[in-house]
Design a protein around this motif. Structure first.
Motif, short mmCIF file in Angstrom:
data_model
loop_
_atom_site.label_atom_id
_atom_site.label_comp_id
_atom_site.label_asym_id
_atom_site.label_seq_id
_atom_site.Cartn_x
_atom_site.Cartn_y
_atom_site.Cartn_z
N HIS A 8 23.03 74.75 -30.67
CA HIS A 8 23.47 75.11 -29.32
C HIS A 8 22.51 74.56 -28.28
N VAL A 9 23.07 73.94 -27.24
CA VAL A 9 22.20 73.42 -26.17
C VAL A 9 21.49 74.58 -25.48
N GLU A 10 22.10 75.78 -25.47
CA GLU A 10 21.50 76.94 -24.79
C GLU A 10 20.26 77.44 -25.54
N ALA A 11 20.11 77.05 -26.81
CA ALA A 11 18.96 77.49 -27.60
C ALA A 11 17.79 76.52 -27.49
N LEU A 12 18.01 75.42 -26.76
CA LEU A 12 16.98 74.39 -26.62
C LEU A 12 16.67 74.29 -25.14
N ASP A 13 15.42 74.47 -24.76
CA ASP A 13 15.16 74.80 -23.35
C ASP A 13 15.33 73.66 -22.36
N GLU A 14 15.32 72.42 -22.78
CA GLU A 14 15.62 71.34 -21.82
C GLU A 14 16.21 70.16 -22.58
N GLY A 15 16.71 69.18 -21.82
CA GLY A 15 17.42 68.05 -22.41
C GLY A 15 16.61 67.33 -23.46
N GLU A 16 15.32 67.22 -23.22
CA GLU A 16 14.47 66.49 -24.18
C GLU A 16 14.42 67.21 -25.53
N ALA A 17 14.42 68.56 -25.49
CA ALA A 17 14.39 69.35 -26.73
C ALA A 17 15.69 69.14 -27.51
N LEU A 18 16.81 69.03 -26.80
CA LEU A 18 18.10 68.76 -27.47
C LEU A 18 18.03 67.40 -28.17
N ARG A 19 17.57 66.40 -27.46
CA ARG A 19 17.54 65.06 -28.06
C ARG A 19 16.60 65.03 -29.26
N ARG A 20 15.49 65.72 -29.17
CA ARG A 20 14.55 65.76 -30.31
C ARG A 20 15.22 66.41 -31.52
N GLY A 56 17.53 62.28 -38.72
CA GLY A 56 16.41 61.82 -39.55
C GLY A 56 16.44 62.43 -40.95
N LEU A 57 17.08 63.58 -41.07
CA LEU A 57 17.20 64.25 -42.37
C LEU A 57 18.48 63.85 -43.10
N GLY A 58 19.22 62.91 -42.52
CA GLY A 58 20.39 62.36 -43.19
C GLY A 58 21.68 63.11 -42.92
N ALA A 59 21.68 64.06 -41.98
CA ALA A 59 22.91 64.79 -41.64
C ALA A 59 23.47 64.27 -40.32
N ARG A 60 24.72 64.63 -40.04
CA ARG A 60 25.33 64.28 -38.74
C ARG A 60 24.93 65.33 -37.73
N ALA A 61 24.65 64.87 -36.51
CA ALA A 61 24.11 65.77 -35.49
C ALA A 61 25.19 66.18 -34.50
N CYS A 62 25.25 67.48 -34.27
CA CYS A 62 26.28 68.05 -33.39
C CYS A 62 25.62 68.92 -32.32
N ALA A 63 26.04 68.73 -31.07
CA ALA A 63 25.58 69.60 -29.98
C ALA A 63 26.70 70.57 -29.65
N VAL A 64 26.36 71.84 -29.51
CA VAL A 64 27.36 72.90 -29.30
C VAL A 64 27.21 73.49 -27.90
#
Ligand code: DX5
Ligand code: ZN
Length: 238
Positions: A93-105, A112-120
């Motif tokens: 969830h984007v609401e659980a990550l305090d700013e845009g940079e944290a979401l991208r990280r 990097g762990l081989g899974a598909r990345a999803c933003a909620v």
């Protein structure tokens, strides 16, 4: 307008937890495309559900892609555990990550762990919260209920957000899956499909039915018909 295959992802939250492996196998036989797994921590949402050990058990039970939806605070702490447990897709969830940079990280961590990345995105969170990350993710999940519980009513106010994301994805990030979660059933899936969703999570509508195969087929057919209608209307307008 997405040309991607429509996908139906039953939510294991509505499964019988006393026989999860059997439920996973039954859903595979019934035609599910992915299994959606709702992880809740009692902080980010007011409910507790399952953890990595259960994802690992599901991984043993099925070859279907596991679409793991993390409704937890500090998701970056738990992403490695869920990837190790066998999650194919991990949503944060984007609401659980305090700013845009944290979401991208966090998205980069998942990839990097081989899974598909999803933003909620929660219902109240605007599409703009993921706009700058569209090139760095595989999937966007639009919540159509406030997360925490199954069996809630679909919130039609998220439809403009789905339409906006569909336009951005088609123009700038083709290949990104657009998923909708919450209150999806025979009466609501068509409007979500018309708005551009191509992955549909459904808990109650499938696992609360007496016939998983019939329920999945009905949802798929309704979504396909809605999309075909939208495509015909778009051609007519040209
Ligand atoms: C809600 C969960 C959903 C839920 C969907 O917090 O993210 O995946 O299980 O259940 P239904 O389809 O019953 O709304
Ligand atoms: Zn979910």
């Amino acid at each position: 307008m997405s040309g991607a295959a429509l996908r139906i992802a039953p939510s294991m939250l509505a499964a019988n937890f006393g026989k999860l492996a059997a439920e996973a196998r039954a859903l595979g036989e019934a035609g599910a495309d992915w299994l959606h797994v709702d992880v809740m921590d009692g902080h980010f949402v007011p409910n507790l559900s399952i953890g990595p050990a259960v994802v690992a058990a599901l991984r043993e039970a099925t070859t279907l892609p596991l679409d793991v939806h993390l409704m937890i605070e500090a998701p970056e702490r738990w992403v490695p555990e869920f990837a190790r447990a066998g999650a194919d897709r991990i949503g944060v969830h984007v609401e659980a990550l305090d700013e845009g940079e944290a979401l991208r990280r966090c998205l980069a961590q998942i990839r990097g762990l081989g899974a598909r990345a999803c933003a909620v995105l929660n219902p109240a969170t605007p599409a703009e919260a993921v706009e700058s990350a569209l090139g760095e993710l595989d999937q966007v999940l639009v919540m159509s209920v406030n997360p925490g519980f199954g069996g809630q009513g679909f919130m039609p106010e998220v439809l403009p957000k789905l339409r906006r994301l569909r336009q951005w994805i088609d123009a700038r990030a083709p290949g990104v899956a657009l998923e909708v979660d919450g209150g999806i059933g025979p009466a609501t899936i068509a409007e979500a499909a018309r708005a551009g969703a191509d992955v549909f999570v459904a808990g109650t509508a499938i696992l609360g039915s007496g016939d998983y195969g019939a329920a999945i087929a009905q949802l798929r057919q309704a979504a396909q018909a809605a999309r075909a209608g939208t495509q015909a209307a778009a051609r007519g307008a040209c």
